[in-house]
Design an enzyme around this catalytic site. Structure first.
Site: not given
Ligand code: PGA
Length: 268
Positions: A105, A175
């Site tokens: 992540h 992401e």
């Molecule tokens: P968020 O986080 O939806 O709060 O932007 C997404 C993620 O951590 O992948």
């Protein structure tokens, strides 16, 4: 299921990532129960998983048994056991029925997790029979397209030793850290155009690594400020195969709505 000009349309996969929330077991039970009851089982199409904090996995696993929501983990160690203080192993996760693990992540990469660590964790998770959600994405979006090279490098590294037979359990989540709702970028939304462009680029990388036949096997999720308002557009125009949802997965009404939108889209 219908084909699109961008390849096979997958059943949407929606993964909630609670991160370091909520603060008590009772709150975690309440949140999970509200989501599980809210989505129900009628018209269930989308696959749903929630990555709960490790300490709540045992409790939530009991509720998850009666639910269409499966359990995911936010990270894992690559070794199955041993002298690794503070770490959690794949056999531990499997013993609670965890079937999916998020790896690399952006918040972990930002904290120093290397491409090499992501690679060994991915290999171990796939080897153990779990679905590995490998996160890729840049810190900042430059004007010269360097972010494509960053994503390509992260993908190539993570995929170094993956076997073709494991590809249906490999999920790539784009992401970028600038789009995380609570991050430094304060959640600038990935537009459907950005999402589609990056999905096609990720598919091109997958084709280069494994051959074209691999592309339909690997799902490409979108993450970063996904909410009940933009989910439909990201699925339809961004062609996302699903979402990695942070902030909105802590708001039961919003997360339920995202799942219902994905159920309807998956059926069409
Ligand atoms: P968020 O986080 O939806 O709060 O932007 C997404 C993620 O951590 O992948």
């Amino acid at each position: 299921m219908a084909k699109t000009s961008f390849g096979k349309k997958h059943i949407p996969l929606i993964i909630g990532n609670w991160k370091m929330n909520p603060q008590t077991e009772a709150e975690a039970q309440k949140l999970f129960t509200e989501i599980h009851k809210g989505i129900g089982t009628k018209n269930a199409i989308a696959q749903v998983a929630i990555a709960v904090p490790f300490v709540f996995i045992g409790t939530i696993a009991k509720i998850a048994k009666k639910s269409r929501v499966t359990l995911a983990a936010q990270d894992v160690h690559n070794e199955p056991q041993g002298t690794y203080t503070g770490e959690i192993s794949l056999p531990m996760l499997k013993s609670f029925g965890v079937s999916t693990v998020i790896i690399g992540h952006s918040e972990r990469r930002k904290g120093g997790e290397s491409d090499a660590a992501v690679r060994v964790k991915t290999e171990a998770a796939l080897q153990a029979g779990l679905t590995a959600v490998v996160c890729v994405g840049e810190m900042v979006r430059d004007a010269h397209g360097e972010y494509f090279n960053i994503v390509q490098g992260q993908l190539r590294s993570a995929c170094t030793n993956i076997k073709k037979s494991q590809l249906s359990r490999l999920v790539v989540a784009y992401e970028p850290i600038w789009s995380i709702s609570t991050g430094d970028g304060k959640g600038k939304t990935v537009t459907a155009e950005d999402a589609l462009e990056m999905k096609l680029f990720i598919q091109k990388c997958i084709a280069e690594i494994f051959g074209r036949s691999a592309v339909p096997k690997v799902r490409v999720l979108n993450g970063g400020s996904v909410n009940a308002e933009n989910a439909q557009t990201l699925l339809e125009e961004g062609r996302a195969d699903g979402f990695l949802v942070g902030g909105a997965s802590l708001k039961p009404a919003d997360f339920v709505q995202i799942i219902k939108i994905s159920d309807t889209y998956g059926k069409s």
